[in-house]
Scaffold this motif. Structure first.
Motif, PDB file in Angstrom:
ATOM      1  N   LEU A 119      41.159  20.750  46.446  1.00  0.00           N
ATOM      2  CA  LEU A 119      40.516  21.172  47.684  1.00  0.00           C
ATOM      3  C   LEU A 119      39.365  20.251  48.064  1.00  0.00           C
ATOM      4  CD1 LEU A 119      40.460  25.065  47.270  1.00  0.00           C
ATOM      5  CD2 LEU A 119      41.879  23.714  48.810  1.00  0.00           C
ATOM      6  N   LEU A 173      38.899  23.421  57.927  1.00  0.00           N
ATOM      7  CA  LEU A 173      39.076  22.221  57.120  1.00  0.00           C
ATOM      8  C   LEU A 173      39.706  21.085  57.900  1.00  0.00           C
ATOM      9  CD1 LEU A 173      38.390  21.388  54.274  1.00  0.00           C
ATOM     10  CD2 LEU A 173      40.680  22.054  53.551  1.00  0.00           C
ATOM     11  N   SER A 203      42.137  29.578  57.931  1.00  0.00           N
ATOM     12  CA  SER A 203      40.886  28.885  57.599  1.00  0.00           C
ATOM     13  C   SER A 203      41.102  27.384  57.486  1.00  0.00           C
ATOM     14  CB  SER A 203      40.333  29.432  56.286  1.00  0.00           C
ATOM     15  OG  SER A 203      40.105  30.824  56.374  1.00  0.00           O
ATOM     16  N   LEU A 204      42.243  26.986  56.939  1.00  0.00           N
ATOM     17  CA  LEU A 204      42.560  25.568  56.829  1.00  0.00           C
ATOM     18  C   LEU A 204      42.661  24.921  58.203  1.00  0.00           C
ATOM     19  CD1 LEU A 204      43.575  23.113  55.086  1.00  0.00           C
ATOM     20  CD2 LEU A 204      45.878  23.988  55.477  1.00  0.00           C
ATOM     21  N   LEU A 241      40.850  17.138  49.505  1.00  0.00           N
ATOM     22  CA  LEU A 241      41.318  17.379  50.864  1.00  0.00           C
ATOM     23  C   LEU A 241      40.158  17.440  51.851  1.00  0.00           C
ATOM     24  CD1 LEU A 241      43.594  18.068  52.840  1.00  0.00           C
ATOM     25  CD2 LEU A 241      43.339  20.474  52.194  1.00  0.00           C
ATOM     26  N   ALA A 242      39.069  18.109  51.473  1.00  0.00           N
ATOM     27  CA  ALA A 242      37.907  18.213  52.357  1.00  0.00           C
ATOM     28  C   ALA A 242      37.272  16.841  52.589  1.00  0.00           C
ATOM     29  CB  ALA A 242      36.886  19.178  51.759  1.00  0.00           C
ATOM     30  N   GLY A 260      44.131  32.162  54.410  1.00  0.00           N
ATOM     31  CA  GLY A 260      43.871  30.811  53.931  1.00  0.00           C
ATOM     32  C   GLY A 260      44.405  29.764  54.875  1.00  0.00           C
ATOM     33  N   LEU A 261      45.596  29.982  55.428  1.00  0.00           N
ATOM     34  CA  LEU A 261      46.173  29.027  56.372  1.00  0.00           C
ATOM     35  C   LEU A 261      45.342  28.948  57.641  1.00  0.00           C
ATOM     36  CD1 LEU A 261      48.444  27.129  57.244  1.00  0.00           C
ATOM     37  CD2 LEU A 261      49.742  29.153  58.001  1.00  0.00           C
TER      38      LEU A 261
END
Length: 324
Positions: free
Chosen positions: A17, A236, A231-232, A20-21, A228-229
């Motif tokens: 994570l 993100l 929020s991504l 990715l960030a 979660g999706l």
């Protein structure tokens, strides 16, 4: 006792994570450069030909639009067709920019045209930023709080178990209130926005609603995975890909284009249009935000129906095992 699989999941998931960030936030900023940036040239064809040749010499950097004179180029800038324009005049080239369209773009054009002309080029700011915020810092800094507001509203609606009409009402009401508060702070107090107050409040609220609806709507269908999706997509990816701090055309492809299809990028473009350009070029981002809001709220409204349909399917294997 935690299983070995759980320990390995934590050890692997957290660095993944973080990677990715870092990729999402750092890579686009480290690769800023004009990519098909809309730029105008104005004047007689014979006078603008050398300017056009110089600008198109950097392959893929500029998307050159030709205009008959400086007045036409000014109109194109005000309508957000181009970020700026080079005007061929008897005394040499003149530059028209709009810092309200992006201070970093205006600075880049000033440096680029000045270097190619070999001298200081006279520059006119057609659509300047408000004196209270000459660098556009308020709009650039607003993307993260608006994205966080959307995540918070969507998360609270999900955690509190609000579905159907109650969930839709809670998400829409909270987003509208957030838009009013944000407009009061950014326009009435800071003076950083210079458009119609109610249009700004609507754009701010719709940006929050699109993010909130995405999170709550996906969560109502997919559960925790949906949250979660959402929020991504909103935080993100949507936040660093928005291009609000620079411009979508300065980000690497396909990041620049993708960001305009996510709530933060579309919201930033819409707020910029209504705050500084009298709503010009607002139709595209408005449609994107409306689409996210409508789709998310529809899923949220259908949450109870979907849950009732899933319940018999979930209980069927248990009933079959008992019968066996």
């Amino acid at each position: 006792m935690p299983s070995t699989r759980s320990v390995l999941a934590v050890v692997v998931l957290v660095p993944a994570l973080v990677a990715l960030a870092l990729w999402a936030f750092v890579w686009p900023s480290a690769r800023l450069a004009p990519r098909d940036l809309p730029l105008g040239v104005a004047g007689p064809a014979q006078a603008t030909a050398p300017l056009k040749a110089q600008l198109t010499g950097r392959e893929g950097a500029f998307e050159v639009h030709e205009y008959a004179d400086a007045a036409a180029a000014r109109t194109a800038i005000e309508e957000r067709e181009v970020y700026g324009a080079v005007v061929a005049s008897p005394g040499g080239p003149e530059l028209l920019v709009a810092t309200a369209a992006g201070p970093s773009v205006a600075q880049m054009l000033t440096e680029t045209v000045g270097q190619r002309a070999g001298r200081l080029v006279p520059t006119d700011d057609v659509v300047p930023l408000p004196p209270a915020d000459p660098r556009g810092s308020a709009l650039s800094s607003s993307v993260l709080p608006l994205a966080l507001a959307g995540l918070l509203i969507g998360g609270l609606v999900t955690v509190l178990g609000l579905r159907g009409g109650r969930g839709v009402l809670a998400a829409a009401g909270a987003a509208a209130a957030t838009g009013l508060v944000a407009a009061a702070l950014a326009d009435s107090w800071l003076g950083a926005l210079a458009g119609d107050w109610w249009a700004e409040a609507g754009a701010l609220g719709l940006t929050v609603l699109a993010g909130a609806a995405a999170v709550a709507g996906l969560a109502s269908v997919l559960g925790r995975a949906g949250m979660g999706l959402g929020s991504l997509l909103v935080m993100l990816l949507g936040n660093p890909f928005s291009g609000v701090t620079s411009a979508p055309e300065l980000l690497p492809e396909p990041v620049g284009a993708l960001g305009q299809w996510l709530p933060p990028g579309a919201g930033g473009s819409l707020i910029r249009s209504v705050a500084y350009f009298d709503g010009n070029a607002a139709a595209g981002p408005l449609a994107v935000l409306a689409g996210w809001s409508l789709a998310g709220l529809t899923l949220l409204a259908l949450g109870p129906v979907l849950a009732r349909r899933r319940a018999p399917e979930a209980s069927r294997p248990a009933a079959e095992s008992v019968a066996a």
